[in-house]
Design an enzyme around this catalytic site. Structure first.
Site, PDB file in Angstrom:
ATOM      1  N   GLY A   1       0.780  -1.239   0.000  1.00  0.00           N
ATOM      2  CA  GLY A   1       0.000   0.000   0.000  1.00  0.00           C
ATOM      3  C   GLY A   1       0.806   1.280   0.000  1.00  0.00           C
ATOM      4  O   GLY A   1       0.282   2.340   0.346  1.00  0.00           O
TER       5      GLY A   1
ATOM      6  N   ASN B   1       1.765   3.058  -2.513  1.00  0.00           N
ATOM      7  CA  ASN B   1       1.170   4.029  -3.445  1.00  0.00           C
ATOM      8  C   ASN B   1      -0.094   4.652  -2.863  1.00  0.00           C
ATOM      9  O   ASN B   1      -0.326   5.855  -3.009  1.00  0.00           O
ATOM     10  CB  ASN B   1       0.877   3.375  -4.798  1.00  0.00           C
ATOM     11  CG  ASN B   1       2.129   3.257  -5.655  1.00  0.00           C
ATOM     12  OD1 ASN B   1       2.609   4.246  -6.202  1.00  0.00           O
ATOM     13  ND2 ASN B   1       2.671   2.050  -5.747  1.00  0.00           N
TER      14      ASN B   1
ATOM     15  N   ILE C   1      -7.548  -9.533 -12.086  1.00  0.00           N
ATOM     16  CA  ILE C   1      -7.868  -8.912 -13.378  1.00  0.00           C
ATOM     17  C   ILE C   1      -9.355  -8.568 -13.393  1.00  0.00           C
ATOM     18  O   ILE C   1     -10.197  -9.427 -13.084  1.00  0.00           O
ATOM     19  CB  ILE C   1      -7.502  -9.884 -14.520  1.00  0.00           C
ATOM     20  CG1 ILE C   1      -5.979 -10.025 -14.567  1.00  0.00           C
ATOM     21  CG2 ILE C   1      -8.039  -9.375 -15.861  1.00  0.00           C
ATOM     22  CD1 ILE C   1      -5.499 -11.150 -15.438  1.00  0.00           C
TER      23      ILE C   1
ATOM     24  N   ASN D   1      -3.808   1.952 -13.893  1.00  0.00           N
ATOM     25  CA  ASN D   1      -2.984   0.956 -13.202  1.00  0.00           C
ATOM     26  C   ASN D   1      -1.543   1.426 -13.192  1.00  0.00           C
ATOM     27  O   ASN D   1      -1.099   2.092 -14.128  1.00  0.00           O
ATOM     28  CB  ASN D   1      -3.058  -0.387 -13.935  1.00  0.00           C
ATOM     29  CG  ASN D   1      -2.241  -1.469 -13.250  1.00  0.00           C
ATOM     30  OD1 ASN D   1      -2.336  -1.652 -12.036  1.00  0.00           O
ATOM     31  ND2 ASN D   1      -1.431  -2.192 -14.008  1.00  0.00           N
TER      32      ASN D   1
ATOM     33  N   HIS E   1       2.274  -0.129 -13.087  1.00  0.00           N
ATOM     34  CA  HIS E   1       2.980  -1.399 -13.334  1.00  0.00           C
ATOM     35  C   HIS E   1       4.487  -1.147 -13.213  1.00  0.00           C
ATOM     36  O   HIS E   1       4.988  -0.167 -13.772  1.00  0.00           O
ATOM     37  CB  HIS E   1       2.633  -1.921 -14.730  1.00  0.00           C
ATOM     38  CG  HIS E   1       3.183  -3.288 -14.994  1.00  0.00           C
ATOM     39  ND1 HIS E   1       2.562  -4.432 -14.547  1.00  0.00           N
ATOM     40  CD2 HIS E   1       4.300  -3.695 -15.641  1.00  0.00           C
ATOM     41  CE1 HIS E   1       3.281  -5.488 -14.919  1.00  0.00           C
ATOM     42  NE2 HIS E   1       4.339  -5.067 -15.588  1.00  0.00           N
TER      43      HIS E   1
HETATM   44  C1  GRF Z   1       3.826  -1.530  -7.297  1.00  0.00           C
HETATM   45  O1  GRF Z   1       5.177  -1.827  -7.555  1.00  0.00           O
HETATM   46  C2  GRF Z   1       3.019  -1.518  -8.556  1.00  0.00           C
HETATM   47  O2  GRF Z   1       3.765  -1.136  -9.669  1.00  0.00           O
HETATM   48  C3  GRF Z   1       2.584  -2.956  -8.680  1.00  0.00           C
HETATM   49  O3  GRF Z   1       2.357  -3.375  -7.366  1.00  0.00           O
HETATM   50  C4  GRF Z   1       3.186  -2.628  -6.472  1.00  0.00           C
HETATM   51  C5  GRF Z   1       2.327  -2.071  -5.377  1.00  0.00           C
HETATM   52  O4  GRF Z   1       3.078  -1.484  -4.370  1.00  0.00           O
HETATM   53  N1  GRF Z   1       1.432  -3.076  -9.532  1.00  0.00           N
HETATM   54  P1  GRF Z   1       2.373  -0.831  -3.113  1.00  0.00           P
HETATM   55  O5  GRF Z   1       1.408  -1.845  -2.543  1.00  0.00           O
HETATM   56  O6  GRF Z   1       1.670   0.411  -3.574  1.00  0.00           O
HETATM   57  O7  GRF Z   1       3.493  -0.519  -2.169  1.00  0.00           O
END
Ligand code: GRF
Length: 189
Positions: free
Chosen positions: A11, A13, A85, A100, A102
């Protein structure tokens, strides 16, 4: 725009968006004990738990998840480490409004949850991260923003992931602002 965020992992992000004051009105997860779910609880954000085991099919799960987002007035949905998905109900209700993040320079290392490890194994000199629109083609929707990082001698997946994630925390907020502006323009607000 009112944001919904989908999480399955630690989490970081989600936390970054909250620290920057983004209006997250709902969080959804398929993993109720993940770090992202804990962050939502700690912030008092409405959390929808949709583990696949509670549903007969992915479609049934996504009808419930979609209805939860709609009930909270979500306008833009951000997948931030969500490891399922999406199926038709999400695309019907949020067409062109799902993003999203990635951890690779798409189209490189698409389609898996181990893009950082794949970049290391491939021996590429640079990798990075991509924010893109989610479409029914996994990891193949239109790119909004990308950021590059070098792969350095001695990197392991932990050090490389940390470098990639630092850039994720820069480009995801920017991409959300760009997508919000585009969505507002499309509906003439
Ligand atoms: C990130 O590296 C994102 O690119 C991928 O999953 C990870 C999530 O990280 N899809 P976080 O849970 O936000 O730390």
């Amino acid at each position: 725009m009112k944001l919904g965020v989908a999480v399955s992992g630690k989490g970081s992000n989600l936390r970054n968006l909250l620290d920057r004051g983004f209006p997250v009105v709902a969080v959804v997860t398929n993993r109720p004990s993940c770090g992202g779910a804990e962050i939502a609880r700690a912030h008092g954000i409405s959390l929808g738990e949709f583990p696949q085991s509670r549903f007969a099919s992915a479609l049934e799960r996504d009808v419930a998840l979609r209805d939860f987002l709609l009930a909270h007035g979500v306008e833009l949905l951000v997948c931030a480490g969500y490891d399922r998905i999406f199926t038709a109900p999400l695309f019907e209700s949020f067409a062109g409004r799902i993003l999203n993040i990635h951890p690779s320079l798409l189209p490189a290392f698409a389609g898996g949850m181990d893009a950082v490890e794949q970049a290391l194994a491939a021996g590429v000199p640079r990798t990075g991260c991509t924010v893109h629109y989610v479409t029914e083609d996994v990891d193949a929707g239109p790119v909004i923003l990308q950021a590059e990082v070098p792969v350095l001698p001695g990197d392991d997946s932990e050090s490389l992931r940390a470098r990639v994630q630092a850039r994720e925390h820069e480009i995801l907020p920017k991409a959300i602002e760009m997508a919000s502006d585009a969505a507002r323009a499309a509906i003439g607000q």
